[in-house]
Design an enzyme around this catalytic site. Structure first.
Site, PDB file in Angstrom:
ATOM      1  N   ASP A  64       0.850  -1.196   0.000  1.00 41.69           N
ATOM      2  CA  ASP A  64       0.000   0.000   0.000  1.00 41.69           C
ATOM      3  C   ASP A  64       0.885   1.246   0.000  1.00 41.69           C
ATOM      4  O   ASP A  64       1.653   1.472   0.950  1.00 41.69           O
ATOM      5  CB  ASP A  64      -0.894  -0.022   1.252  1.00 41.69           C
ATOM      6  CG  ASP A  64      -2.056   0.954   1.170  1.00 41.69           C
ATOM      7  OD1 ASP A  64      -2.173   1.660   0.154  1.00 41.69           O
ATOM      8  OD2 ASP A  64      -2.854   1.010   2.122  1.00 41.69           O
ATOM      9  N   ASP A  65       0.791   2.038  -1.064  1.00 42.37           N
ATOM     10  CA  ASP A  65       1.529   3.305  -1.178  1.00 42.37           C
ATOM     11  C   ASP A  65       3.041   3.127  -1.209  1.00 42.37           C
ATOM     12  O   ASP A  65       3.786   4.049  -0.840  1.00 42.37           O
ATOM     13  CB  ASP A  65       1.155   4.262  -0.036  1.00 42.37           C
ATOM     14  CG  ASP A  65      -0.249   4.812  -0.165  1.00 42.37           C
ATOM     15  OD1 ASP A  65      -0.957   4.433  -1.106  1.00 42.37           O
ATOM     16  OD2 ASP A  65      -0.645   5.618   0.707  1.00 42.37           O
ATOM     17  N   CYS A 104      -6.091   4.008  -4.118  1.00 36.66           N
ATOM     18  CA  CYS A 104      -6.282   2.717  -3.443  1.00 36.66           C
ATOM     19  C   CYS A 104      -7.399   1.842  -4.009  1.00 36.66           C
ATOM     20  O   CYS A 104      -7.150   0.781  -4.561  1.00 36.66           O
ATOM     21  CB  CYS A 104      -6.528   2.949  -1.952  1.00 36.66           C
ATOM     22  SG  CYS A 104      -5.145   3.712  -1.084  1.00 36.66           S
ATOM     23  N   ARG A 108      -7.238  -1.693  -6.618  1.00 37.45           N
ATOM     24  CA  ARG A 108      -7.590  -3.026  -6.110  1.00 37.45           C
ATOM     25  C   ARG A 108      -8.696  -3.660  -6.947  1.00 37.45           C
ATOM     26  O   ARG A 108      -8.688  -4.878  -7.202  1.00 37.45           O
ATOM     27  CB  ARG A 108      -7.981  -2.923  -4.640  1.00 37.45           C
ATOM     28  CG  ARG A 108      -6.794  -2.560  -3.782  1.00 37.45           C
ATOM     29  CD  ARG A 108      -7.138  -1.947  -2.422  1.00 37.45           C
ATOM     30  NE  ARG A 108      -5.978  -1.217  -1.957  1.00 37.45           N
ATOM     31  CZ  ARG A 108      -4.937  -1.781  -1.326  1.00 37.45           C
ATOM     32  NH1 ARG A 108      -4.961  -3.070  -1.054  1.00 37.45           N
ATOM     33  NH2 ARG A 108      -3.908  -1.065  -0.968  1.00 37.45           N
ATOM     34  N   LYS A 157      -5.757  -5.581   3.797  1.00 40.94           N
ATOM     35  CA  LYS A 157      -6.598  -4.443   3.418  1.00 40.94           C
ATOM     36  C   LYS A 157      -7.483  -4.780   2.217  1.00 40.94           C
ATOM     37  O   LYS A 157      -6.993  -5.126   1.148  1.00 40.94           O
ATOM     38  CB  LYS A 157      -5.704  -3.238   3.095  1.00 40.94           C
ATOM     39  CG  LYS A 157      -6.460  -2.035   2.546  1.00 40.94           C
ATOM     40  CD  LYS A 157      -5.516  -0.888   2.211  1.00 40.94           C
ATOM     41  CE  LYS A 157      -6.239   0.252   1.505  1.00 40.94           C
ATOM     42  NZ  LYS A 157      -5.348   1.384   1.215  1.00 40.94           N
ATOM     43  N   HIS A 159     -10.739  -2.691   1.037  1.00 42.66           N
ATOM     44  CA  HIS A 159     -11.022  -1.367   0.480  1.00 42.66           C
ATOM     45  C   HIS A 159     -11.860  -1.380  -0.795  1.00 42.66           C
ATOM     46  O   HIS A 159     -11.643  -0.573  -1.706  1.00 42.66           O
ATOM     47  CB  HIS A 159      -9.733  -0.585   0.257  1.00 42.66           C
ATOM     48  CG  HIS A 159      -9.926   0.894   0.487  1.00 42.66           C
ATOM     49  ND1 HIS A 159      -8.898   1.797   0.518  1.00 42.66           N
ATOM     50  CD2 HIS A 159     -11.051   1.624   0.705  1.00 42.66           C
ATOM     51  CE1 HIS A 159      -9.372   3.012   0.746  1.00 42.66           C
ATOM     52  NE2 HIS A 159     -10.687   2.933   0.868  1.00 42.66           N
ATOM     53  N   SER A 182      -8.172   1.567   4.532  1.00 45.63           N
ATOM     54  CA  SER A 182      -6.847   2.114   4.826  1.00 45.63           C
ATOM     55  C   SER A 182      -6.629   2.328   6.314  1.00 45.63           C
ATOM     56  O   SER A 182      -7.581   2.518   7.088  1.00 45.63           O
ATOM     57  CB  SER A 182      -6.658   3.452   4.089  1.00 45.63           C
ATOM     58  OG  SER A 182      -6.723   3.281   2.700  1.00 45.63           O
ATOM     59  N   HIS A 252       1.031   2.693   4.009  1.00 42.61           N
ATOM     60  CA  HIS A 252       0.066   3.782   4.121  1.00 42.61           C
ATOM     61  C   HIS A 252       0.136   4.344   5.536  1.00 42.61           C
ATOM     62  O   HIS A 252       0.271   3.597   6.516  1.00 42.61           O
ATOM     63  CB  HIS A 252      -1.330   3.235   3.832  1.00 42.61           C
ATOM     64  CG  HIS A 252      -2.368   4.273   3.541  1.00 42.61           C
ATOM     65  ND1 HIS A 252      -2.793   5.189   4.469  1.00 42.61           N
ATOM     66  CD2 HIS A 252      -3.096   4.521   2.411  1.00 42.61           C
ATOM     67  CE1 HIS A 252      -3.728   5.952   3.936  1.00 42.61           C
ATOM     68  NE2 HIS A 252      -3.925   5.579   2.682  1.00 42.61           N
ATOM     69  N   ASP A 308      -0.083  -0.970  -4.868  1.00 43.58           N
ATOM     70  CA  ASP A 308      -1.346  -0.495  -5.442  1.00 43.58           C
ATOM     71  C   ASP A 308      -1.180   0.775  -6.258  1.00 43.58           C
ATOM     72  O   ASP A 308      -1.799   0.953  -7.303  1.00 43.58           O
ATOM     73  CB  ASP A 308      -2.408  -0.316  -4.355  1.00 43.58           C
ATOM     74  CG  ASP A 308      -2.030   0.720  -3.294  1.00 43.58           C
ATOM     75  OD1 ASP A 308      -0.844   1.116  -3.203  1.00 43.58           O
ATOM     76  OD2 ASP A 308      -2.927   1.128  -2.519  1.00 43.58           O
ATOM     77  N   ASN A 309      -0.354   1.680  -5.787  1.00 39.81           N
ATOM     78  CA  ASN A 309      -0.120   2.960  -6.472  1.00 39.81           C
ATOM     79  C   ASN A 309       1.178   3.554  -5.946  1.00 39.81           C
ATOM     80  O   ASN A 309       1.832   2.962  -5.072  1.00 39.81           O
ATOM     81  CB  ASN A 309      -1.292   3.928  -6.257  1.00 39.81           C
ATOM     82  CG  ASN A 309      -1.743   4.030  -4.822  1.00 39.81           C
ATOM     83  OD1 ASN A 309      -2.847   3.588  -4.473  1.00 39.81           O
ATOM     84  ND2 ASN A 309      -0.912   4.568  -3.943  1.00 39.81           N
ATOM     85  N   LYS A 329       1.324   9.221  -5.702  1.00 43.24           N
ATOM     86  CA  LYS A 329      -0.062   8.771  -5.563  1.00 43.24           C
ATOM     87  C   LYS A 329      -1.049   9.876  -5.953  1.00 43.24           C
ATOM     88  O   LYS A 329      -0.858  11.044  -5.624  1.00 43.24           O
ATOM     89  CB  LYS A 329      -0.296   8.358  -4.110  1.00 43.24           C
ATOM     90  CG  LYS A 329      -1.701   7.927  -3.766  1.00 43.24           C
ATOM     91  CD  LYS A 329      -1.786   7.548  -2.291  1.00 43.24           C
ATOM     92  CE  LYS A 329      -3.183   7.111  -1.901  1.00 43.24           C
ATOM     93  NZ  LYS A 329      -3.257   6.695  -0.484  1.00 43.24           N
TER      94      LYS A 329
END
Length: 528
Positions: A64-65, A104, A108, A157, A159, A182, A252, A308-309, A329
């Site tokens: 994540d991130d 996010c 996904r 996660k 989301h 998140s 994140h 994810d990003n 992001k």
């Protein structure tokens, strides 16, 4: 691809024949040349006789991130990621892997459906009290795998909606344990309400399937708990094909923009709190890899890591690094969509191999289905491609000359009701029609003529080309864009349905949403 191996055998035979002709005047050379030639044919055809395991296991490690520049194997000078670096050393590293979206929830949806997330109505970040979520008529990867004998589990996660009808167990997962969104979308122990007051009216929960087992979550031990739960799932399903989706909450930020990590990782990295979080993420990866190795599953398991990003640059030192790329992001500049990615499959993927093929997270959907012998849905557009050759490295000898699977990639951005095609790229050029951040969408800039970069030479997007000299390129992109837009059908905007505080997850309103604890203790990690 069988055609590749046949061509290699033919090439080896031709080489042998040419050597025989060259040295035909000396009969003493012939036995030696015959042996060498036969060895060339055997070595060239060795992969042809190799059969991929039937019904292999699949493990997706989804960060994540985490940015392109946050891994040791991608060049970060002070973040140590030994487990991920081992994946690169024992597997394949991808240098042109793109996310399906720059934030996010959409990224996904792209991973699990193989589709542009606007086709699912997930073009924005879902809040913890969202009315909408992943639609019931979408077919997710675990649903298809489960229908063909796979046991499916998710840890981490989600989301894609917090209401019961949107949770993982309603979309193909047999098992779920994790935080449904998140790490900053609700209060946690020891973290007071931030000054902006965002998400102060809810506590961050941990779910087992559809049941709250802890609220608010204690982040000290959460990701280590993910290691325990992931490895329990692997242990319980070691004798049957399984699909594990391990979606980290790291890196994140948590409530109030703080970085977080379990206490053993305090002061573990010279990169500071963000490095500590990355150290914990990498530790969990290492534990999962060790579990697979101890159960002798590495030769029957494809493991994929990506993010994810891009990094959340607005969080400054609590956010990550996009390396040489611009922005992060929320943006369709390279830093927001160009991801680190690794794949490992012992005995199948060549160690220390590197791919420069243009790939996308949506390709994971189609490729895993192909490897599992499952047909993708035929009643909808699937944007992801079967990139088995690129992913596993079973392609031509000269990777530099192999045509990338994607002719073009298309990147959208925006807010509910304001989604625009912002950037398009191929393996040579990239065009920006609109630049700007999701976080400040009203400040976006429309470019007419568009910005054009020769992305293969200028990956940092520093030197825009003079578009008057590249009208043929602009025209080629315009044709591709017209075809792409013609095929885009937007689903109902789930994010545009709004939110309702009464729909936020609450274990017991009589106790002000404060409930028990099911997080494994740090002592349990020793036995992972």
């Amino acid at each position: 691809d069988d055609k590749v191996w046949v061509l290699r055998c033919c090439r080896a035979y031709i080489s042998m024949h040419m050597m025989m002709q060259l040295f035909s005047s000396s009969s003493s050379w012939r036995p030696f040349l015959l042996i060498v030639g036969m060895m060339m044919i055997i070595l060239s055809s060795s992969y042809a006789s190799r059969q991929l395991p039937k019904n292999p296991n699949f493990v997706i490690l989804f960060a994540d991130d985490v940015g392109y520049g946050d891994l040791g194997s991608y060049g970060h000078p002070t973040i140590a990621t030994p487990a991920l670096d081992m994946m690169a050393a024992r597997g394949r590293k991808f240098t042109q892997w793109y996310s399906g979206w720059a934030t996010c929830s959409p990224s996904r949806a792209a991973l699990l459906t193989g589709r542009n997330p606007l086709r699912s109505g997930i073009g924005n970040v879902l809040p913890p009290d969202a009315i909408g979520g992943i639609p019931g008529n979408e077919t997710l990867l675990p649903e298809l795998l489960r229908g063909h004998g796979y046991t499916t589990g998710m840890v981490g996660k989600w989301h894609l909606g917090q209401l019961p009808e949107y949770l993982p167990t309603q979309h193909g997962f047999d098992y779920y344990w994790g935080v449904p969104y998140s790490a900053d979308m609700g209060g946690q122990f020891a973290y007071p309400c931030p000054p902006d007051g965002l998400y102060c009216d809810t506590y961050l929960p941990v779910l087992l399937n559809n049941t709250v087992v802890q609220q608010p979550v204690d982040l000290n031990g959460l990701e280590l708990g993910y290691a325990v739960k992931a490895n329990q799932f692997i242990q319980q399903n070691k004798n049957r094909p399984f699909f594990l989706y391990m979606a980290f909450n790291h890196a994140h930020v948590a409530f109030g923009g703080r970085q977080w990590f379990s206490s053993p990782f305090n002061n573990s990295s010279p990169r500071g709190d963000y490095g500590n979080a990355m150290a914990e993420l990498d530790y969990v990866v290492g534990k999962i890899l060790a579990q697979l190795e101890s159960l002798q599953l590495l030769e029957n398991t494809l493991i994929i890591f990506t993010s994810d990003n891009g990094p959340w640059k607005l969080q400054l030192l609590n956010g990550g690094s996009g390396g040489l790329f611009t922005d992060g992001k929320g943006s369709t500049w390279e830093g927001g969509i160009h991801m680190p990615a690794l794949a490992m499959w012992q005995g199948v993927i060549q160690a220390q191999s590197v791919s420069q093929d243009l790939l996308n997270t949506m390709d994971v959907f189609t490729t895993i289905l192909s490897l599992a012998g499952v047909r993708p849905p035929s009643d909808r557009v699937i944007d992801g491609l079967d990139v088995t050759s690129s992913l596993l490295g079973i392609q031509g000898d000269n990777q530099q000359q192999t045509k990338s699977p994607h002719d073009y990639m298309f990147f959208w951005n925006g807010r509910p009701g304001q989604y625009y095609l912002c950037a398009v790229l191929n393996d040579t050029y990239k065009i920006h029609y609109i630049t700007g951040s999701w976080y400040d969408w009203d400040a976006r800039v429309v470019h007419d003529p568009p910005l054009l970069y020769q992305i293969e030479k200028d990956p940092s997007e520093l030197y825009p080309l003079n578009t008057t000299l590249y009208q043929d390129v602009i025209q080629q992109f315009s044709v591709a864009v017209t075809l792409h837009k013609k095929g885009m059908v937007f689903a109902e905007d789930q994010c545009g349905r709004g939110s309702d505080p009464s729909l936020a997850i609450c274990c017991n309103r009589a106790t002000n949403c404060v409930c028990g604890q099911d997080i494994p203790s740090l002592d349990d990690i020793v036995s992972v």
